[in-house]
Design a protein around this motif. Structure first.
Motif, PDB file in Angstrom:
ATOM      1  N   ASN A   1       9.764  -8.356  -2.027  1.00 34.28           N
ATOM      2  CA  ASN A   1       8.905  -7.170  -1.978  1.00 34.28           C
ATOM      3  C   ASN A   1       7.617  -7.413  -2.748  1.00 34.28           C
TER       4      ASN A   1
ATOM      5  N   ARG B   1       3.869  -7.692  -1.057  1.00 35.43           N
ATOM      6  CA  ARG B   1       2.817  -6.756  -1.489  1.00 35.43           C
ATOM      7  C   ARG B   1       1.523  -7.511  -1.821  1.00 35.43           C
TER       8      ARG B   1
ATOM      9  N   LEU C   1       7.415  -1.656   3.280  1.00 36.48           N
ATOM     10  CA  LEU C   1       5.966  -1.780   3.092  1.00 36.48           C
ATOM     11  C   LEU C   1       5.164  -1.402   4.327  1.00 36.48           C
TER      12      LEU C   1
ATOM     13  N   THR D   1      12.198  -5.450   3.368  1.00 39.25           N
ATOM     14  CA  THR D   1      10.885  -5.427   2.716  1.00 39.25           C
ATOM     15  C   THR D   1       9.820  -4.975   3.705  1.00 39.25           C
TER      16      THR D   1
END
Length: 401
Positions: A65, A69, A141, A137
């Motif tokens: 994650n 990001r 996101l 993930t």
């Protein structure tokens, strides 16, 4: 339509952002050493055909994650940006190693798909958990953006029972689903499709042998566009000789090693997967090192090359028998695309079966598709670079209409 392609490993995350309007790569890179004290991110931006920009970062990356990001930040912000807004990304495509018998095609991820991928963990304990992390993930996101799972095993779900069943007690298949699944399916399907296009035919009209040679290697018999046999089995261990994997071996070797060397099942598994193949035969797993050693007179390196190409040739011959009529043989992946010696030796002696190589055309590496068979060869032989990321992006685009 822009598609972000993710390939999540246990401690890594490969990514590529592709503009499907012209299938151009906007950026690509790798997040590695996830979960270690210090991780790394490589990011390559391809804004036009004349230049490229690379960024390298070191930072703590405790989870997939966190890594993704940061990649999103690079994609959307500052000088590294290749899109103005995350909303331009319309789908996230994920490579998933094992789909068992659940999936014969790519699919949009929902809760049932997540459960099925998790159910396949016993079949791929090193890969599916990481693939699930990547999907979860992506879902977190990119809320509301379709997540598309593309399975290494899906292309091989057309293999008939007589080819995928092992001659073990049938109840083991019923209870534990022990059977041949095959892998590298995305690559095999991609190069088969490219080969059909080069011949000006529909894939459903073609019989092709696809030869994926890398550190992991497999071969597939493609009949009328469908996989009907492949060399890897329930796991990626079976079949061809690979960098560190043995490929085919008498199963009784396992009991022999246990009795005579006192080795555990786990130790034997490690031996066959990580200490065998080219590494086991000559102490090297990189073909470039092996060829250099052959040039210096290393007999074990010479044996390794001969064993590997003999195994390749044996399977090519057997798949010619399976298909009966072969339109083309295609080499791909790291060794298949770059090693002209392996290609030549893998086809040596097949002239009477209709495979005639043009040695001049075969020489050197192949950065793009090239024909290496002679003009009068009944069976065409090509080298076609694989592109699994593009294949996954195409699957995502197709499934979303």
């Amino acid at each position: 339509m822009k598609v972000l392609v993710l390939n999540a490993g246990s401690s890594s995350l490969k990514y590529q952002l592709i503009d499907m309007e012209n299938e151009s790569v906007l950026c690509s890179g790798l997040v590695e050493r996830i979960g270690l004290e210090m991780g790394a991110i490589s990011y390559k931006r391809l804004p036009d055909t004349d230049s490229e920009k690379k960024t390298s970062l070191e930072m703590a990356i405790p989870t997939h994650n966190v890594g993704l990001r940061k990649v999103i930040e690079l994609i959307t912000e500052g000088e590294t940006a290749v899109v103005e807004d995350m909303a331009e990304i319309k789908a996230v495509g994920h490579r998933v190693v094992h789909g068992g018998e659940y999936f014969s095609a790519p699919t949009v991820v929902d809760d049932k798909v997540l459960e099925a991928i998790e159910a396949c963990i016993p079949l791929a304990p090193l890969h599916n958990p990481a693939n699930l992390d990547g999907i979860k993930t992506g879902m977190e996101l990119f809320p509301g953006v379709p997540q598309v799972a593309v399975f290494d095993t899906a292309f091989h779900q057309t293999i008939p029972a007589q080819a995928y069943m092992y001659a073990l007690p049938y109840e083991l298949y019923e209870e534990l689903k022990i059977r041949r699944y095959g892998f590298h399916g995305t690559s095999h399907k991609y190069v088969a499709g490219e080969m059909a296009a080069l011949m000006g035919k529909d894939l459903a009209e073609c019989n092709i042998i696809t030869v994926h040679l890398g550190n992991g290697s497999s071969m597939t018999a493609v009949e009328k566009g469908k996989s009907v046999d492949t060399t890897m089995g329930m796991t990626p261990l079976e079949g061809l000789i690979m960098g560190t994997r043995s490929g085919d071996v008498d199963p009784a070797v396992c009991d022999f090693l246990a009795r005579n060397k006192g080795m555990s099942v786990s130790e034997i598994d490690t031996l066959l997967n990580k200490k065998s193949g080219l590494e086991g035969l000559c102490g090297m797993s990189d073909m470039r090192d092996i060829h250099a050693a052959v040039d210096k007179g290393d007999e074990r390196a010479k044996l390794a090359v001969e064993a590997l190409t003999y195994r390749n040739r044996k399977y090519i011959g057997s798949y010619m028998a399976v298909l009966g009529d072969v339109d083309a043989i295609v080499f791909t992946a790291g060794i298949g695309e770059n090693d002209d010696i392996v290609r030549l030796e893998s086809l040596k002696g097949l002239e009477k079966l209709g495979v005639v190589i043009d040695e001049a055309a075969n020489a050197g590496r192949a950065g793009e598709p090239k024909k290496i068979s002679a003009a009068d060869s009944p069976v065409q032989v090509w080298v076609i670079p694989t592109n699994e990321e593009l294949a996954i992006a195409r699957e995502a685009k197709n499934i979303l209409g």
